[in-house]
Design an enzyme around this catalytic site. Structure first.
Site, short mmCIF file in Angstrom:
data_model
loop_
_atom_site.label_atom_id
_atom_site.label_comp_id
_atom_site.label_asym_id
_atom_site.label_seq_id
_atom_site.Cartn_x
_atom_site.Cartn_y
_atom_site.Cartn_z
N GLY A 200 1.77 21.64 6.62
CA GLY A 200 2.08 20.64 7.64
C GLY A 200 2.53 21.30 8.93
O GLY A 200 2.64 22.53 9.02
N GLY A 202 4.93 22.44 12.06
CA GLY A 202 6.27 22.99 12.14
C GLY A 202 7.30 21.95 12.55
O GLY A 202 8.39 21.89 11.97
N VAL A 205 7.23 19.24 9.03
CA VAL A 205 7.67 19.78 7.74
C VAL A 205 8.72 20.88 7.94
O VAL A 205 9.75 20.91 7.25
CB VAL A 205 6.45 20.34 6.96
CG1 VAL A 205 6.90 21.03 5.69
CG2 VAL A 205 5.48 19.22 6.65
N GLY A 206 8.45 21.78 8.91
CA GLY A 206 9.41 22.85 9.18
C GLY A 206 10.76 22.28 9.58
O GLY A 206 11.81 22.71 9.08
N GLU A 244 12.31 36.58 11.61
CA GLU A 244 11.42 37.71 11.97
C GLU A 244 10.61 37.24 13.17
O GLU A 244 9.68 36.44 13.02
CB GLU A 244 10.48 38.02 10.80
CG GLU A 244 11.18 38.56 9.57
CD GLU A 244 11.58 40.01 9.71
OE1 GLU A 244 11.24 40.63 10.74
OE2 GLU A 244 12.24 40.52 8.81
N CYS A 278 3.07 41.24 15.57
CA CYS A 278 4.44 41.32 16.10
C CYS A 278 4.83 42.77 16.38
O CYS A 278 5.58 43.06 17.30
CB CYS A 278 5.40 40.69 15.12
SG CYS A 278 5.23 41.39 13.46
P1 NAD Z 1 5.23 29.87 15.77
O1 NAD Z 1 6.68 30.14 15.99
O2 NAD Z 1 4.55 28.91 16.67
O3 NAD Z 1 5.01 29.26 14.29
C1 NAD Z 1 5.47 29.96 13.15
C2 NAD Z 1 5.70 28.95 12.04
O4 NAD Z 1 6.79 28.10 12.42
C3 NAD Z 1 4.51 28.03 11.77
O5 NAD Z 1 4.41 27.78 10.38
C4 NAD Z 1 4.90 26.76 12.52
O6 NAD Z 1 4.30 25.59 12.00
C5 NAD Z 1 6.41 26.74 12.27
N1 NAD Z 1 7.18 25.93 13.23
C6 NAD Z 1 6.83 25.57 14.49
N2 NAD Z 1 7.80 24.78 15.02
C7 NAD Z 1 8.78 24.66 14.09
C8 NAD Z 1 10.04 23.99 14.06
N3 NAD Z 1 10.49 23.28 15.08
N4 NAD Z 1 10.79 24.10 12.94
C9 NAD Z 1 10.37 24.84 11.89
N5 NAD Z 1 9.18 25.48 11.85
C10 NAD Z 1 8.40 25.40 12.94
O7 NAD Z 1 4.50 31.27 15.74
P2 NAD Z 1 2.95 31.58 15.55
O8 NAD Z 1 2.23 31.29 16.82
O9 NAD Z 1 2.45 30.95 14.29
O10 NAD Z 1 3.00 33.18 15.30
C11 NAD Z 1 3.08 34.11 16.34
C12 NAD Z 1 4.51 34.59 16.55
O11 NAD Z 1 5.03 35.09 15.33
C13 NAD Z 1 4.59 35.73 17.53
O12 NAD Z 1 5.68 35.54 18.40
C14 NAD Z 1 4.83 36.93 16.64
O13 NAD Z 1 5.46 38.02 17.26
C15 NAD Z 1 5.65 36.36 15.56
N6 NAD Z 1 5.57 37.20 14.37
C16 NAD Z 1 6.67 37.93 13.99
C17 NAD Z 1 6.60 38.77 12.87
C18 NAD Z 1 7.78 39.59 12.39
O14 NAD Z 1 7.75 40.02 11.25
N7 NAD Z 1 8.79 39.81 13.19
C19 NAD Z 1 5.41 38.86 12.18
C20 NAD Z 1 4.32 38.12 12.60
C21 NAD Z 1 4.42 37.29 13.69
#
Ligand code: NAD
Length: 471
Positions: A200, A202, A205-206, A244, A278
């Protein structure tokens, strides 16, 4: 066209209560390949309730019982490495040369976590005091799309090792990979309710996981903006958090570096996962006196990084995940030009012959200064900034002059000097001479790159609370 309508709750597939439907688009050709029915808050609450029921008994399991589960998970995921890799290639255009090893790393993490669990004492005593490490409770595991399989495996392995039950919310852009993942979980025949998966959004569901009082911990991988909102909103129920987040990793090329090795490594590190990583080393710090030599070496090495069909094992850079990410990369390329940086390779627009999907030109900027937006902000695409420096101290200062601190890289031949420089970088991991990995080493960030660590004993500890009994 595949149709996905079910989540995995309480050890069984269940029809989605949520009714919103979303298309999954193959970024290589911009065609819809699947239709997913997304979960709503009610689906999330059902999953949380199942995990809560399961925690009553799973929280009391022994190391041996948890080890057996890790072992089973390793077996079922290892058997599906090929299918998970294909789904990654199809669903977000992950290049097979990256996707294959990353899924394999996901399978291996169950074994490395098994070893870490053996090494981690869950009980310590002295005098009249006994300290036991207790699982925190139900954990919400939230992952991004860019290496979903690895993050799902790493988070689940640590949670299971600690004795937590979980609700997983993979990225809504990873529904195909998640289907294979569900089949793995089902095949593993886990205790009912131990691992629930809800597909779902973010903010639906998040957000429910973050605010629900029955969830004790959130382990999140994703963007800084969402990480901050989780910390803020989770405070109401005193959530434990592991965050992360993003990065803008420096790669310091020391002046004794062997460019024959250091430049191919620098491009591998910069274009990792088509730059959607990342940990990508997107700031290459070069001694001023070797700048011209470095530029020539980059131009000469670029043909070894072809852009194109991600399923071709020779391809180094695939498409961006979606149209939004394509536009984001384009806007940063325009910004870099406007800021006065100079394009050495690449630039705006699609690479020749790749107009249908979300392909961008792998781009290298020179004459970049560390105050430019392209050097400070995470672009999440194949864009490398070359920044020159005067001395080792200057390089260290530039490397640390960032909001991020996830990863860093140092290249040089004098190992003592490389170690001395590495030890002054404010980052959770610093790799000397290449992209290196060790699944027992902690992974996570300083500063805005996050809070807490994953992998090895550090990853398991993030799901534990110490309880002291004094008599
Ligand atoms: P994102 O933050 O948009 O989404 C990540 C997850 O969070 C998704 O499952 C999304 O549905 C969920 N989400 C979104 N809004 C939310 C909310 N309000 N509450 C709870 N959950 C919510 O990130 P993305 O575009 O999917 O991924 C890219 C980002 O992830 C980049 O910034 C990258 O650097 C980072 N990343 C970090 C690591 C690490 O290990 N540090 C690894 C991979 C990616």
């Amino acid at each position: 066209m595949k149709t996905i309508t079910k989540h995995y709750i309480d050890g069984t597939y269940v029809e989605s209560h949520g009714r919103e439907v979303m298309d999954i688009v193959n970024p290589t050709n911009a065609k819809a390949i699947a239709r997913v029915t997304l979960a709503d808050e009610e689906d999330a609450r059902r999953a949380i309730a199942a995990a809560k029921r399961a925690f009553a008994s799973f929280g009391l399991t022994t190391k041996r019982e948890r080890t057996e589960i890790l072992h089973r998970l390793h077996e079922v995921v290892s058997a599906r490495v090929g299918d998970l890799t294909s789904a990654m290639v199809e669903e977000y255009g992950g290049v097979v040369q990256f996707a294959g090893p990353i899924v394999q790393a996901g399978a291996s993490v169950f074994q490395s976590t098994e070893k870490a669990l053996q090494d981690l004492p869950l009980s310590r005593s002295w005098g009249n005091t006994t300290v036991t490490m207790e699982p925190v409770g139900v954990a919400g595991l939230i992952t991004p799309w860019n290496a979903n399989a690895l993050f799902l495996c790493a988070k689940l392995a640590s949670a299971v090792a600690a004795g937590c039950t979980v609700v997983m919310k993979p990225s809504e852009l990873s529904a195909l990979q998640t289907q294979v993942w569900l089949e793995c979980l089902h095949e593993a025949d886990l205790p009912q309710g131990l691992c629930n998966v809800v597909i779902g959004r973010g903010d639906v569901v998040g957000a429910e996981l973050v605010r629900n009082p029955d969830v004790a911990k959130i382990s999140f991988t994703g963007s800084v903006a969402v990480g901050k909102s989780i910390m803020r909103d989770g405070a109401a129920t005193m959530k434990r958090v592991t965050l992360e987040l993003g990065g803008k990793s420096p790669n310091i090329l020391l002046d004794d570096a062997d460019l024959g090795k250091a430049i191919p490594n620098a491009l591998i590190i910069a274009f990792l996962n088509s730059g959607q990583a990342c940990a990508a080393g997107t700031r290459l710090l070069v001694p001023k006196r070797r700048l011209d030599e470095v530029k020539r070496a980059i131009v000469d090495t670029m043909p070894a990084f072809p852009v194109g069909d991600p399923s071709n094992p020779k391809t180094a850079v695939g498409p961006m995940v979606n149209a939004k990410q394509y536009e984001r990369v384009q806007s940063y390329i325009r910004k870099g030009i406007a800021e006065g940086a100079e394009i050495l390779i690449g630039g705006e627009g699609h690479p020749p012959g790749l107009n249908t999907g979300y392909f961008v030109k792998p781009t290298v900027f020179v004459n970049v200064t560390n105050d430019m937006a392209i050097a400070r902000e995470e672009i999440f695409g194949p864009v490398l900034c070359v920044i020159s420096y005067e001395s080792d101290e200057d390089a260290i200062q530039i490397a640390n002059d960032t909001d991020f601190g996830l990863h860093a890289f140092v290249s040089g031949t004098d190992m003592q000097r490389a170690r001395r420089v590495a030890s002054q970088i404010l980052a959770g991991r610093v790799a000397i001479n290449g992209m290196l990995d060790d699944q027992q080493a902690p992974f996570g960030g300083f500063k805005h790159s996050g809070i807490g660590r994953e992998f090895g004993v550090y990853g398991i500890e993030a799901f534990l609370e110490p309880r002291a009994i004094l008599e």
